[in-house]
Write a protein that holds these residues in place. Structure first.
Motif: not given
Length: 452
Positions: A268-273, A326-330, A422-429, A432-442
């Motif tokens: 979603v967000y990189n389609d906007g980028v 990344v969230l700050a960049s979005l 704009v919608i791509f960056f808002v929705l992507g933010f 991504l905010l809801r992705v538990p990155v530690e659990r995903a890596a494990a």
């Protein structure tokens, strides 16, 4: 043997040598996304399409009425739809056979050849331009899949943000070097006895030559790893087997739901980028009345600042974590698109200000997304999973250009098209905010870095 263990266990000198070779593919291919997709091809192909248009402003590829101003955006979207078929297959073959370098070389040189052939794009040959764009962009995307798949193999978890950021920085540095040469040629085209169109065609072709020339370095320095599959070396592994392996990967993806969740957010967000990158020159030339010289200067500014931005955001990730950075960049991307809607026409200084903002966030958001995803890829599945990642990376987005093209076709305003992103960056933010990155890596079976 897992890719992570292989990458982390190699001797330091050998690993650094591979990393430097890996950076060179960013140096080689980034001029395609910069000089071709971002600067020259959009406005030039749009003019070629307009010269072939009927009195109502439409061209008719395969009998389909398409407004000439939307032809470039639609061509990008078509190339991505084809990439969706090719990239996962190439990734499956690469992982299954362990022969990443031949596949990287095949698609790199196919794309470089198609880009070099853009020298012959003149007059009203809009169909030729669309065909070469499709071949080059599909090849570009597929080669990058294999290139990205080397990242978990050549860098341990703690290194990946820095290594990925250096690769992007090398790419933007190359884009700057080539754009300086392009700008010199474009400004002096009359003194050199060239028409403006001829100068643009030489600039397009030079990107293909550069791409092919520097691809030699990673092909020499990167080394193959043993495949994860016991029957990987089986000579009977065919295209049909590749499709079967791809189907297996898609089924396995359901086991890594957090990785899939990140992929959705990224798509979603990189389609906007990517849409901002590929359509900014069209927006500047058609809506703001910016001339080609100003466009090249603005993109050169983006490239120079993107080098610093990528390295700076890599350091911020080391301190605050890749996800927060990344969230700050979005958030910054959303502000940039909104500001673009209000830019006055005929005022290059504001266009340069917008370019500066893009440059500072572009490289870092892309580099850190790549290294973050590498933490979620199960060992032995690098190319297959990166083929899914690449669906919206560096010029291969499809939904954003489609929305951009439809917005223009319905409103005949590129301002409406740019604000629609704009919608791509808002929705992507939010995603991504809801992705538990530690659990995903494990869950992917990867060791956790100190900060992610």
């Amino acid at each position: 043997m897992s890719a992570v263990v292989t990458g982390a266990g190699d001797g330091t000198a050998e690993r650094r040598r591979e990393q430097r070779g890996w950076y060179f593919y960013d140096w080689a291919n980034s001029v395609f996304s910069t000089s071709v997709l971002t600067v020259f091809l959009g406005p030039y192909l749009t003019e070629v399409a307009k010269s072939a248009a009927d009195p109502e402003g439409y061209v008719h590829p395969l009998g389909i009425p398409v407004r000439a101003g939307s032809y470039f955006a639609y061509s990008v979207s078509l190339s991505v739809l084809l990439s969706v078929l090719v990239m996962p297959l190439a990734g499956a073959v690469a992982d299954h056979t362990g022969r990443k370098k031949p596949i990287l070389g095949l698609f790199a040189y196919l794309g470089a050849g198609a880009t070099t052939a853009m020298f012959f794009l003149d007059g009203d040959r809009y169909l030729l331009g669309g065909a070469l764009l499709v071949v080059a962009n599909v090849s570009f995307a597929t080669a990058v899949v294999i290139y990205n798949a080397f990242l978990p193999q050549i860098a341990g978890p703690e290194e990946r943000d820095a290594v990925s950021s250096r690769g992007w920085a090398a790419g933007y540095a190359a884009g700057s070097v080539v754009l300086v040469a392009n700008l010199a040629l474009f400004l002096q085209h009359e003194a050199l006895g060239l028409s403006e169109a001829s100068a643009v065609r030489i600039c397009l072709a030079s990107a293909g030559v550069w791409w092919g020339l520097f691809t030699v370095v990673p092909l020499l320095r990167l080394r193959e790893r043993p495949p994860a599959h016991p029957d990987a070396a089986d000579a009977r592994f065919s295209l049909l087997s590749g499709w079967r392996q791809l189907a297996t990967t898609m089924r396995e993806l359901r086991r890594y739901r957090l990785t899939l969740f990140f992929l959705v957010a990224y798509l979603v967000y990189n389609d906007g980028v990517q849409t901002v990158i590929t359509q900014a020159s069209v927006f500047g030339s058609e809506e703001l009345g910016v001339d080609q010289t100003t466009l090249i200067g603005a993109v050169l500014l983006v490239q120079v600042l993107a080098v610093a931005g990528a390295l700076l955001m890599g350091r911020l990730a080391a301190r605050y974590g890749a996800k927060r950075t990344v969230l700050a960049s979005l958030a910054a991307w959303a502000v940039i698109c909104a500001a673009g809607y209000f830019l006055p026409a005929g005022a290059p200084v504001f266009f340069f200000a917008l370019a500066a903002g893009i440059g500072l966030v572009m490289g870092g958001s892309q580099a850190l997304s790549r290294s973050l995803f590498a933490q979620f890829v199960p060992p032995g599945k690098e190319a297959e999973f990166f083929s899914l990642y690449e669906v919206s990376d560096r010029g291969t987005s499809w939904l954003g250009p489609l929305v951009f093209g439809l917005a223009y076709q319905l409103t005949e305003s590129y301002r409406a098209a740019i604000i629609s992103l704009v919608i791509f960056f808002v929705l992507g933010f939010v995603l991504l905010l809801r992705v538990p990155v530690e659990r995903a890596a494990a869950a992917a079976g990867n060791p956790l870095p100190e900060r992610i």
